[in-house]
Motif scaffolding. Structure first.
Motif, short mmCIF file in Angstrom:
data_model
loop_
_atom_site.label_atom_id
_atom_site.label_comp_id
_atom_site.label_asym_id
_atom_site.label_seq_id
_atom_site.Cartn_x
_atom_site.Cartn_y
_atom_site.Cartn_z
N LEU A 1 41.30 54.70 35.61
CA LEU A 1 40.28 54.20 36.52
C LEU A 1 40.71 52.80 36.92
O LEU A 1 40.79 51.90 36.08
CB LEU A 1 38.91 54.16 35.85
N GLY A 2 41.02 52.65 38.21
CA GLY A 2 41.49 51.36 38.71
C GLY A 2 40.53 50.77 39.72
O GLY A 2 39.97 51.48 40.55
N ARG A 3 40.35 49.46 39.62
CA ARG A 3 39.51 48.71 40.58
C ARG A 3 40.40 47.64 41.21
O ARG A 3 40.80 46.70 40.54
CB ARG A 3 38.30 48.10 39.88
N TRP A 4 40.67 47.83 42.52
CA TRP A 4 41.58 46.95 43.24
C TRP A 4 40.79 46.07 44.21
O TRP A 4 39.77 46.46 44.77
CB TRP A 4 42.60 47.76 44.03
N ASP A 5 41.34 44.89 44.41
CA ASP A 5 40.74 43.93 45.33
C ASP A 5 41.89 43.09 45.89
O ASP A 5 42.61 42.44 45.12
CB ASP A 5 39.73 43.06 44.57
N TRP A 6 42.10 43.13 47.20
CA TRP A 6 43.16 42.29 47.76
C TRP A 6 42.74 41.67 49.08
O TRP A 6 41.90 42.20 49.82
CB TRP A 6 44.47 43.05 47.91
N ASP A 7 43.33 40.50 49.35
CA ASP A 7 43.07 39.73 50.56
C ASP A 7 44.39 39.39 51.23
O ASP A 7 45.37 39.04 50.56
CB ASP A 7 42.33 38.42 50.23
N ASP A 8 44.41 39.50 52.55
CA ASP A 8 45.59 39.14 53.34
C ASP A 8 45.23 38.07 54.35
O ASP A 8 44.16 38.14 54.99
CB ASP A 8 46.12 40.36 54.10
N ASP B 1 45.02 41.39 36.28
CA ASP B 1 46.29 41.78 36.90
C ASP B 1 46.35 41.14 38.28
O ASP B 1 45.65 41.54 39.20
CB ASP B 1 46.38 43.31 37.01
N GLU B 2 47.18 40.13 38.40
CA GLU B 2 47.32 39.40 39.66
C GLU B 2 48.76 39.52 40.15
O GLU B 2 49.71 39.30 39.39
CB GLU B 2 46.96 37.92 39.47
N ARG B 3 48.90 39.90 41.43
CA ARG B 3 50.23 40.08 42.00
C ARG B 3 50.30 39.42 43.38
O ARG B 3 50.32 40.10 44.41
CB ARG B 3 50.58 41.57 42.12
N PRO B 4 50.33 38.11 43.43
CA PRO B 4 50.39 37.43 44.73
C PRO B 4 51.76 37.59 45.38
O PRO B 4 52.79 37.66 44.71
CB PRO B 4 50.11 35.97 44.37
N GLU C 1 47.04 38.29 48.37
CA GLU C 1 46.48 38.09 47.03
C GLU C 1 45.95 39.43 46.53
O GLU C 1 45.04 40.01 47.14
CB GLU C 1 45.36 37.05 47.06
N TYR C 2 46.51 39.90 45.43
CA TYR C 2 46.18 41.22 44.90
C TYR C 2 45.67 41.08 43.48
O TYR C 2 46.31 40.43 42.64
CB TYR C 2 47.44 42.10 44.94
N ARG C 3 44.51 41.68 43.21
CA ARG C 3 43.90 41.62 41.88
C ARG C 3 43.42 43.02 41.51
O ARG C 3 42.91 43.75 42.37
CB ARG C 3 42.72 40.65 41.85
N THR C 4 43.56 43.37 40.24
CA THR C 4 43.08 44.67 39.81
C THR C 4 42.75 44.65 38.34
O THR C 4 43.28 43.84 37.57
CB THR C 4 44.15 45.76 40.07
#
Length: 818
Positions: A375-382, A434-437, A408-411
């Motif tokens: 179960l993944g919850r993703w949130d990203w902004d460009d 989990d941050e993957r900028p 900016e990617y967070r999950t």
């Protein structure tokens, strides 16, 4: 088939074709007054006639998209050859998977085909499943677009251009009903807000129908879309030289998503197939010297190895709230400003902002027994900013540009791997941070020089710097089920899992059994039978920081044989960004390098028979280095790992021809497209274990690369007295057999089941338009032969899950506009 021979032969055919189309035979005058409508595209980041662009570009305006019944971006795959477009239903719903000429999206990597909405790049495939509404046109650019569009366009680019309001007041509504209680609604209004200064539009789209998938586990219906989209546009003319366009989009997806279907199971592999596990997990219940309940599964219960014969039936359990957790929310904002600051000079600015939130439950075993769930919850902004300086001269058109992307990617994710998968261990991993900028910056330039009135030389290049980081913080909880070692006849020394019931009963049967007989992954505390399970928790964090610089030049020479015919030859490069491999227990993530491509192409574009025949042809040869591929399997330590790495070199070659003809019969239109593709995997070397590499070149093939694709369409419009006109249309879309994932071990009967058979999808419609064009009623049927084939798939250890195309559907649409 040798790629160089294909390229040579198709190039020769192109030259013959160019001579043919300039001959008197095909230059004969046409009958009637029909001519093919000119389509303006922005493939080279300026407005041009489609037939003046020396490249493989397919474009479809709003009228054609409506007539062909194109409801979303997925369906453009049936309009042009050498392209496959699907929803990623084999792994997770709600994302778009695009392959152009065999190159595109691979799970775990950046996409290989760039998708742009109003000139703004969509950095992830989730949220790119855009409904076709309020549309001006869609452009498909084939082949690497590295110098003008940058990273992650090695396969090509898809551009979605929304409609722009003007001085004419327009109101348009449409409603569609059909199969599975389909209920689609679209509405838009546009027009002037201030005379010659401000224009605006608002459009909405609602898509829904009942589910056509049944989940046996809970009786629920899935593959049931419920998607609301809206768009608002403002255009302002600020003085004579400055024009500004603001577009705001939103999408709310509350569907009951498509649930991946079991396609294949690895049953007989002696080193780890499901039948080998069967004896340990459930077979122990039948051993005469053990008691009922010794195995992990209850007495009489076997491992689920069922594959349904009905592709719309699944039996999929989820440990959380199931697939009801699914949703996608997307908000996009783009601001485009064009300033003509001098007679031949202009400055264009494109600013993009996007926010996406997504929750995705996944069952990677396709069973009501729990092997592996996530179960993944993703949130990203460009945030993106592009600046272009354009010069338009008598013989030179030049472009100088700058592009910047901040992603900016967070999950947070929760993954459960049960003892059914790992034999005697439950593995629960919670990634709580989990941050993957990512940051990308590039400078690019392009010059089109008209050497003579007939010959043009185009030179371009782009310098890109990509920076990526990863910071993952996770906890793993391991629960060990006790496993006594037994000498089982025909199997040898083997561990037999002790369920809670078995552990409690064992001392009564074998009270003097020494504790040392038990196999333990970690030290045991207390007595053996007082604690039949032991749990430990430990951190599993991952960090990474890297950057890559790439220069992607291009060159193209074109020549006009006549006013009607253009021939060209080109060389171009592109790259797909590097990233991190998350496999293994190491704290620092390993890095994989960018995937690179070099391509050569020759082609011709012709508009003949007094504008009633359009014939476009291109042959290509692509050479890919450091191919990025993924594999998901259990490692030597029993961990389920996703491996990402550069593993191979690939060559692809082929040709495409697209024909549009308006015969000398008023109202008749004929289309024919043909795409040929050959893929040669020159090298595929994987790391099977630390410092041990295996060459799999001879037994591997790549997916989503059908050798032939073709489309044919016939459409006829006839007047109906003084009331209006009837239009009849029939089209067919053929795709050769192909594998639906990459890479595939063709020596494995298990992996070979991810192949999709050849198929032809046939569609038809009849529509009536009133004489004043205010009313349109259309009845359509899609996939009339009800052909069901595998579209995409994903392998996790002993399981292959996939998604199938939808069966036969019908739809009735009523449209009113004024």
């Amino acid at each position: 088939m040798n790629q160089y021979l294909i390229f040579r032969d198709t190039a020769f055919c192109a030259c013959l074709l160019a001579l043919l189309v300039t001959s008197p035979l095909v230059s004969a005058p046409a009958l009637g007054d029909q001519v093919i409508e000119e389509i303006v595209v922005t493939a080279r980041k300026r407005n041009e006639n489609l037939q003046d662009v020396p490249a493989a570009v397919s474009a479809f305006n709003a009228v054609e998209l409506e007539e062909r019944g194109i409801d979303n971006l997925i369906e453009i795959g049936r309009l042009t050859p050498n392209i496959t477009v699907n929803e990623t239903t084999g792994i997770a719903a709600g994302a778009m998977q695009v392959y152009i000429r065999g190159i595109g999206y691979e799970a775990g990597y950046d996409p290989g085909v760039g998708v742009y909405v109003d000139d703004v790049y969509l950095s992830r495939p989730s949220g790119a499943l855009i409904d076709v509404y309020d549309i001006e046109r869609i452009e498909v650019l084939k082949g690497p677009q590295g110098h003008l569009y940058g990273r992650n366009t090695i396969g090509g680019t898809i551009k979605y251009v929304s409609a722009e309001p003007d001085d004419e007041m327009r109101i348009r509504t449409s409603a569609k009903v059909g199969t599975d209680d389909q209920r689609n609604f679209k509405a838009s209004i546009s027009g002037p807000l201030a005379e010659e200064a401000l224009w605006g539009s608002v459009a909405v789209s609602q898509v829904g129908h009942d589910g056509y998938q049944t989940n046996v586990w809970n009786g629920g219906e899935y593959a049931s879309p419920d998607i609301l989209s809206a768009r608002g546009t403002l255009v302002a003319q600020l003085g004579e030289s400055l024009r500004v366009k603001l577009v705001a989009d939103l999408m709310r997806d509350r569907s009951d998503p498509y649930v991946p279907t079991r396609v294949a199971l690895n049953l007989d592999d002696p080193t780890g197939g499901l039948r080998a596990s069967q004896g340990l997990l459930s077979g122990a219940n039948q051993l005469p010297f053990l008691f009922p309940g010794a195995a992990l599964l209850p007495p009489g219960v076997l491992l689920d190895t069922h594959i349904s014969s009905d592709v719309d039936e699944v039996n999929s359990a989820h440990v959380k709230d199931g697939f009801d957790e699914y949703f996608i929310d997307t908000n996009r904002l783009s601001l485009t400003a064009t300033w003509d600051f001098a007679e031949a000079w202009s400055l264009k600015s494109v600013t993009g902002v996007q926010e996406t939130k997504r929750t995705q439950p996944s069952d990677f075993d396709g069973s009501d027994q729990l092997f592996i769930n996530t179960l993944g919850r993703w949130d990203w902004d460009d945030f993106s900013q592009e600046l272009q300086i354009n010069y338009t001269g008598e013989r030179i058109n030049a472009l100088l540009g700058f592009y910047y992307l901040d992603h900016e990617y967070r999950t947070t994710t929760f993954t459960q791997q049960r003892a059914l998968l790992r034999l005697f261990v439950d593995h629960d991993k919670t990634t709580y941070e989990d941050e993957r900028p990512e940051e990308s910056m590039s400078f690019y330039a392009n010059v089109d020089w008209d050497i003579t009135d007939r010959m043009q030389l185009s030179l371009g290049g782009r310098l890109t710097t990509d920076k990526k980081k990863i910071r993952q913080l996770a906890n793993v909880e391991l629960t060990q089920y006790m496993a006594p070692l037994l000498n089982i006849p025909g199997v040898g020394p083997a561990p037999v899992v002790l369920s809670p019931a078995g552990a409690q009963s064992w001392p009564q049967i074998a009270p003097n059994l020494p504790p040392g007989l038990f196999l333990g992954f970690f030290s045991l505390e207390g007595t053996t039978f007082d604690q039949y399970r032991e749990g430990i928790t430990y951190p599993e964090n991952k960090f990474g920081d890297d950057e890559w610089d790439e220069f992607t030049p291009s060159a193209k020479l074109s020549y006009r044989l006549s006013e009607e015919t253009l021939i060209y030859a080109g060389w171009a490069t592109g790259f797909k960004s590097g990233g991190f491999d998350y496999s293994g227990p190491e704290l620092m993530a390993a890095t994989y390098e960018p995937e690179l491509v070099t391509t050569w192409s020759v082609g011709t574009k012709s508009t003949l028979l007094d504008g009633t025949l359009r014939l476009n042809f291109e042959a290509f040869l692509n050479i890919y280095e450091d191919k990025q591929l993924t594999d998901v399997r259990l490692d030597a330590g029993g961990r389920l790992i996703q491996y990402n790495d550069n593993v191979g070199d690939v060559e692809t070659s082929g040709a495409e021809i697209e024909i549009l003809w308006l015969p000398p019969v008023e109202g008749l239109t004929i289309n024919f497209n043909l795409g040929l593709l050959d893929v040669d995997l020159n090298e595929l070397i994987v790391e099977a274990s630390p410092n041990m590499f295996v060459d799999l070149t001879d037994i591997s093939e790549l997916g989503h690369a059908p050798e032939m694709t073709a489309q044919a369409r016939i459409q006829y419009t006839m007047p109906v007295s003084r009331f209006g006109a009837l239009t009849f249309g029939l089209d067919a879309d053929y795709r050769d057999e192909m594998f639906t994932r990459s890479p595939v071990d063709v020596s494995s009967a298990f992996e070979s089941q991810s192949k999709s058979e050849a198929r032809t999808l046939t569609n038809a419609f009849v529509s009536f338009n009133t004489l004043d064009d205010r009313w349109r009623v259309s009845l359509e049927g899609k996939n009339l032969s009800d052909k069901r084939v595998l579209e995409n798939s994903f392998k996790v250890n002993n399981f292959i899950l996939g998604g199938y195309n939808r069966g036969r559907t019908w739809g009735l649409t009523v449209t009113y506009q004024m």
